[in-house]
Design a protein around this motif. Structure first.
Motif, PDB file in Angstrom:
ATOM      1  N   VAL A  51      15.586 -52.235  -5.226  1.00  0.00           N
ATOM      2  CA  VAL A  51      16.441 -51.524  -4.267  1.00  0.00           C
ATOM      3  C   VAL A  51      17.646 -50.917  -4.981  1.00  0.00           C
ATOM      4  CG1 VAL A  51      17.946 -51.797  -2.261  1.00  0.00           C
ATOM      5  CG2 VAL A  51      15.693 -52.895  -2.292  1.00  0.00           C
ATOM      6  N   GLY A 104      16.724 -42.865  -4.798  1.00  0.00           N
ATOM      7  CA  GLY A 104      16.695 -42.214  -3.496  1.00  0.00           C
ATOM      8  C   GLY A 104      16.085 -40.840  -3.507  1.00  0.00           C
ATOM      9  N   ASN A 124      11.398 -41.777   1.946  1.00  0.00           N
ATOM     10  CA  ASN A 124      10.954 -43.028   2.583  1.00  0.00           C
ATOM     11  C   ASN A 124      10.827 -44.213   1.628  1.00  0.00           C
ATOM     12  OD1 ASN A 124      10.675 -41.667   5.085  1.00  0.00           O
ATOM     13  ND2 ASN A 124       8.622 -40.975   4.491  1.00  0.00           N
ATOM     14  N   GLN A 125      10.981 -43.984   0.320  1.00  0.00           N
ATOM     15  CA  GLN A 125      10.805 -45.119  -0.591  1.00  0.00           C
ATOM     16  C   GLN A 125      11.917 -46.145  -0.422  1.00  0.00           C
ATOM     17  OE1 GLN A 125       9.139 -45.102  -4.785  1.00  0.00           O
ATOM     18  NE2 GLN A 125      11.325 -45.251  -5.275  1.00  0.00           N
ATOM     19  N   LYS A 126      13.149 -45.675  -0.221  1.00  0.00           N
ATOM     20  CA  LYS A 126      14.281 -46.604  -0.100  1.00  0.00           C
ATOM     21  C   LYS A 126      14.075 -47.532   1.100  1.00  0.00           C
ATOM     22  CE  LYS A 126      18.497 -47.357  -1.903  1.00  0.00           C
ATOM     23  NZ  LYS A 126      18.793 -47.465  -3.331  1.00  0.00           N
ATOM     24  N   SER A 127      13.635 -46.944   2.211  1.00  0.00           N
ATOM     25  CA  SER A 127      13.466 -47.766   3.414  1.00  0.00           C
ATOM     26  C   SER A 127      12.337 -48.777   3.223  1.00  0.00           C
ATOM     27  CB  SER A 127      13.188 -46.883   4.626  1.00  0.00           C
ATOM     28  OG  SER A 127      11.988 -46.153   4.438  1.00  0.00           O
ATOM     29  N   GLN A 128      11.286 -48.377   2.512  1.00  0.00           N
ATOM     30  CA  GLN A 128      10.201 -49.330   2.276  1.00  0.00           C
ATOM     31  C   GLN A 128      10.677 -50.473   1.387  1.00  0.00           C
ATOM     32  OE1 GLN A 128       6.190 -48.202   1.496  1.00  0.00           O
ATOM     33  NE2 GLN A 128       5.885 -49.865   0.030  1.00  0.00           N
ATOM     34  N   GLN A 145      13.601 -51.667   1.123  1.00  0.00           N
ATOM     35  CA  GLN A 145      14.440 -52.549   1.954  1.00  0.00           C
ATOM     36  C   GLN A 145      13.557 -53.418   2.854  1.00  0.00           C
ATOM     37  OE1 GLN A 145      17.583 -53.138   1.879  1.00  0.00           O
ATOM     38  NE2 GLN A 145      18.635 -51.362   1.020  1.00  0.00           N
ATOM     39  N   GLY A 146      12.487 -52.815   3.395  1.00  0.00           N
ATOM     40  CA  GLY A 146      11.582 -53.577   4.257  1.00  0.00           C
ATOM     41  C   GLY A 146      10.883 -54.692   3.496  1.00  0.00           C
ATOM     42  N   GLU A 157      13.376 -57.592   2.956  1.00  0.00           N
ATOM     43  CA  GLU A 157      13.570 -58.396   4.165  1.00  0.00           C
ATOM     44  C   GLU A 157      12.374 -59.313   4.411  1.00  0.00           C
ATOM     45  OE1 GLU A 157      16.319 -58.727   5.919  1.00  0.00           O
ATOM     46  OE2 GLU A 157      17.228 -57.351   4.455  1.00  0.00           O
ATOM     47  N   ASP A 175       4.193 -49.799   6.131  1.00  0.00           N
ATOM     48  CA  ASP A 175       4.897 -48.556   5.794  1.00  0.00           C
ATOM     49  C   ASP A 175       4.079 -47.820   4.748  1.00  0.00           C
ATOM     50  OD1 ASP A 175       7.522 -48.971   7.247  1.00  0.00           O
ATOM     51  OD2 ASP A 175       7.372 -50.819   6.069  1.00  0.00           O
TER      52      ASP A 175
END
Length: 653
Positions: free
Chosen positions: A587, A592, A596-600, A602-603, A606, A645
Motif C-alpha cells: 500500500v 497510484g 483501482n489498484q490502490k483500493s484493491q 487496501q481491501g 483489511e 475486486d
C-alpha cells in the motif's frame, strides 16, 4: 600510354600493303584505259594519302589526341574514296583505333570514379568510352576485351544492367584463353543477374577457373554474406587471406562474416587489424562500433565512432551512428546536436529530423517532436514513417483527431500497412469507439495471419480490453506455430484468469516458468493464482510464497503488486502477521498510477487484519452484438471473501 595490342596487326597489314605496291611497280605497265575509267581509278585512290598518314600516325600514337588524329584521318580517307582493298584496310584501322581509344577512356572513367577526389567528368568519360567500344563492336562482335569493358562500364552507376548482362554473356560465348580474364567476366555477369542460383553458378565458375585468385574469392565471399551464408563466406575469405595476408579488404570481409556468426571478439580483432593496415580509413572503426552497439556497449561504440570521424570528419553516416549511440546513452542533448550537424550539411535529411523527433519523444517533449516531424513532412509529404510517428505523438498530446488524420493518410497510400491499422485501433479505443477498434483488429488479423509479433500484440490488446476468448484464440494460434513462446503461454494464462479457468491458467504459467524461470511477472502471476484461487484443490500457499519471494527479489522489492502477491501467499498459509507486514508495504509503495489498484491493495490489507485470506476470481462473459462485442464482468462470492475486486494477475499487461 601503353601501345595498343592492335599495332602488330597493323604493322603486318602495312607490310602486305607495301608489298602489293612494290609488285605493282615491278610488273608490266597496265594497258591504256579509257578516260572515264581513269577518272574512276583516280577517285578510288583519292584517299590514299590520308590513309598512309593514318597508318604512320598509328605507329607513333601514344596519347588520346594521337588516337583522335588516326580516327580522323581514317574517316577522311574513306570519305575521299578508296578502292575495295584499301577501304577494308581503312575500316580495320579505324575500328581497331576506336577500340583502343574506347579502352583508354574506359580505364580513365573507372579510375575517375574509384579514386578520390572523384573526377566530376567520370560519367561523361564512361559514355564516350561506350560509344567508341560499341562502334568497334558493330564492326567485329567477337572482341572479348571490348565486350568485357562495355559490360563493366554498364555496371557502373547510371549504366544499363540489362545491356551489361547481354554483352558479358556474349564475352563468355566468345571466350578467352586467359582464365583470369574469363573468371573476371563471370564475376561481372553475376552482378547483372536476378536469379540467386544463376548468380552463385557464375561465382562458382569463376572460383573453379582461378581457385587461388583472392579477388574472385572475395567477390564470392561478399555475395555469400549478402545471402546470409556466413560460414561459406568465411571459408572464401580465409582462403583469400592465405594468398594475401595483409589485405585490409579481405580482413574486413572476414570480420563481417565473423560478426554474422556472432563471433564478436574475433570480428573485433579482424577490424582492429584492418584499421592498422589502413589507418586513414574510418570503415573498420564503423564496423567495430556496430558490433559494440549490438552488444549494448555504447561507450565503446561511441569511442570507435569518434575515431572514425577523426579520419573522415565529413562522413555523414558516422555522424548518424554517433547520434544513435548518444541516444542510447541517454545523452539526448548531444544526440540532438549530432543530428543537427547532419542537417547543416544536408538540409533535407529526412532521417535526421525523424531521429530528432524520436529523441524528443524519449524526453516526453511531444510538441518539439511534432515540430521536427512537420519539417520532415514538408520534405517528403508521403513518407509513412513520418506520418505514423507524428500520429503517435499527437496521441500522446491527446490530439486524437490529428493523429487519426495522419494514420488515415497512411492507410490511403498503403491499405495493407499493419502498423497503421494497429495504431488506428489504439486511437479508436482512446476515443471510446470500441466497435471501430474491433474492426481494425480483425482487419489486422486478416492482413497478417502468420505474423507472430503482430498476433502477440493483438492478443495482448484483447487481454487488456477484456476480450479473453479472442485473446485465447490468438495465443493458441501462436503456440501452434511456436510451442516454446513463453509470452503466448503467459498471455493465454492471463486470459483464462478472466474466465475463471484457473486450472488452465496454472498449466500455462507452469510451462512458461519452465521456459523463463526468472521472469518476475510469470512468477508473480502463478504465485497469485496459487494463493487466491477459490478452488481449494488448486491452491498451494507454500509454493506461492516461494514464487512470490523470487519475484520480489527479481524486482528488488520495489513492485507494489508483487509485494501484494507475497502477502497473499502468507495469508494462505495462515501467517497473517507477515501478510499484514507485506500488504502494508505494498500500500505504501503503490504510486497510484494504475486505476483501482490502490483500493484493491487496501481491501486486501483489511482482509488480512480480519484474519481472512484473499480469494479472487474473474468471470468475463462475452456476448456477440451487431455493433461488435461487449463484455460483462461479474464477480463470484466465496466463503473466505465477501466480494472480489479486480485482480493483479494482469498488472503487467
Amino acid at each position: 600510354m601503353r601501345r595498343s595490342k592492335y599495332i602488330p596487326w597493323v604493322m603486318m597489314a602495312l607490310l602486305v600493303f607495301t608489298a602489293r605496291l612494290g609488285r605493282a611497280q615491278e610488273s608490266d605497265p597496265p594497258p591504256a584505259q579509257p578516260a572515264d575509267s581513269a577518272d574512276e581509278a583516280d577517285q578510288d585512290l583519292a584517299g590514299l594519302d590520308a590513309l598512309d598518314s593514318a597508318a604512320e600516325a598509328k605507329l607513333s600514337a601514344n596519347s588520346l589526341p594521337d588516337l583522335d588524329k588516326v580516327i580522323q584521318l581514317c574517316r577522311e580517307a574513306l570519305d575521299k574514296g578508296l578502292d575495295q582493298e584499301n577501304a577494308r584496310f581503312a575500316n580495320d584501322l579505324l575500328h581497331a583505333t576506336l577500340a583502343e581509344r574506347g579502352l583508354a577512356l574506359a580505364q580513365q572513367a573507372v579510375r575517375s570514379f574509384s579514386t578520390g577526389p572523384r573526377n566530376p567528368q567520370w560519367n561523361q568519360l564512361r559514355q564516350l568510352a561506350i560509344a567508341d567500344l560499341e562502334k568497334a563492336l558493330s564492326y567485329d562482335d567477337s572482341q572479348f576485351q571490348v565486350l568485357q569493358w562495355i559490360g563493366r562500364l554498364e555496371l557502373m552507376p547510371q549504366g544499363n544492367r540489362e545491356h551489361a548482362e547481354e554483352v558479358l554473356s556474349k564475352a563468355i560465348e566468345v571466350g578467352s584463353p586467359n582464365v583470369e580474364e574469363m573468371a573476371q567476366v563471370y564475376v561481372l555477369r553475376a552482378g547483372t543477374l536476378q536469379d540467386p542460383e544463376k548468380q552463385l553458378a557464375d561465382y562458382d565458375q569463376a572460383v573453379r577457373l582461378t581457385p587461388d585468385n583472392p579477388a574472385v574469392r572475395r567477390a564470392r565471399g561478399l555475395y555469400l554474406l549478402g545471402r546470409q551464408q556466413a560460414e561459406k563466406a568465411l571459408e572464401d575469405f580465409d582462403q583469400a587471406i592465405s594468398q594475401v595476408e595483409e589485405s585490409p579488404e579481405l580482413i574486413m570481409g572476414r570480420g563481417l562474416a565473423l560478426s554474422m556468426l556472432n563471433r564478436a571478439e574475433e570480428a573485433l580483432a579482424a577490424f582492429a587489424k584492418a584499421a592498422e593496415l589502413r589507418p586513414e580509413s574510418a570503415v573498420p572503426h564503423q564496423h567495430r562500433a556496430r558490433i559494440f552497439a549490438m552488444q549494448g556497449k555504447w561507450e565503446e561504440a561511441l569511442a570507435e565512432l569518434d575515431q572514425g570521424l577523426e579520419r573522415e570528419p565529413r562522413n555523414l553516416q558516422l555522424k548518424v551512428d554517433r547520434g544513435l549511440a548518444l541516444t542510447s546513452l541517454e545523452r539526448y542533448s548531444e544526440a540532438l546536436d549530432a543530428f543537427a550537424e547532419v542537417i547543416d550539411v544536408v538540409p533535407n535529411a529526412l532521417a535526421a529530423y525523424q531521429h530528432r523527433a524520436r529523441i524528443f519523444g524519449l524526453m516526453k517533449e511531444w510538441d518539439s517532436g511534432v515540430r521536427e516531424l512537420d519539417r520532415a513532412h514538408e520534405i517528403q509529404p508521403r513518407d509513412s514513417a513520418t506520418l505514423l510517428l507524428r500520429a503517435a505523438m499527437h496521441q500522446e498530446l491527446g490530439e486524437f483527431d490529428l493523429a487519426l488524420a495522419d494514420v488515415e493518410k497512411v492507410l490511403e497510400m498503403h491499405p495493407q500497412a499493419s502498423e497503421a491499422w494497429l495504431l488506428h485501433a489504439q486511437l479508436s479505443l482512446r476515443k471510446n469507439d470500441l466497435a471501430s477498434a474491433t474492426e481494425d483488429l480483425e482487419k489486422l488479423r486478416e492482413l497478417a495471419p502468420e505474423n507472430v509479433d503482430l498476433l502477440m500484440q493483438l492478443g495482448r490488446f484483447y487481454v487488456a480490453n477484456k476480450k479473453p476468448r479472442k485473446a485465447i484464440e490468438i495465443f493458441t494460434s501462436v503456440l501452434e506455430k511456436d510451442p516454446e513462446k513463453s509470452e503466448a503461454l503467459r498471455g493465454r494464462a492471463d486470459a483464462n484468469l478472466y474466465l475463471a479457468n484457473h486450472e488452465q491458467a496454472i498449466a500455462d504459467y507452469e510451462r512458461a516458468l519452465e521456459i523463463e524461470p526468472e521472469n518476475s511477472e510469470v512468477l508473480n502471476n502463478l504465485a497469485w493464482v496459487l494463493a487466491t484461487s477459490p478452488q481449494d484443490e488448486l491452491r498451494d500457499g507454500k509454493r506461492s510464497v516461494e514464487l512470490a519471494t523470487a519475484a520480489c527479489e527479481a524486482t528488488e522489492y520495489q513492485a507494489a503488486h508483487i509485494l501484494s502477491t507475497l502477502a497473499a501467499g502468507y495469508a494462505e498459509i495462515g501467517d497473517f502477521e507477515t501478510a499484514i507486514e507485506w500488504s502494508e508495504k505494498a500500500v505504501a509503495l503503490d504510486p497510484g498510477e494504475v486505476p483501482n489498484q490502490k483500493s484493491q491493495l487496501q481491501g486486501e490489507l483489511e482482509s488480512y487484519r480480519e484474519g481472512k485470506p484473499w480469494r479472487e476470481v474473474q468471470n468475463v462473459e462475452e456476448e456477440a452484438e451487431d455493433n461488435g462485442d461487449s463484455e460483462n464482468a461479474s464477480t463470484e462470492e466465496h466463503p473466505d471473501q465477501d466480494a472480489t475486486d479486480s485482480g493483479n494477475a494482469e498488472e503487467d499487461v
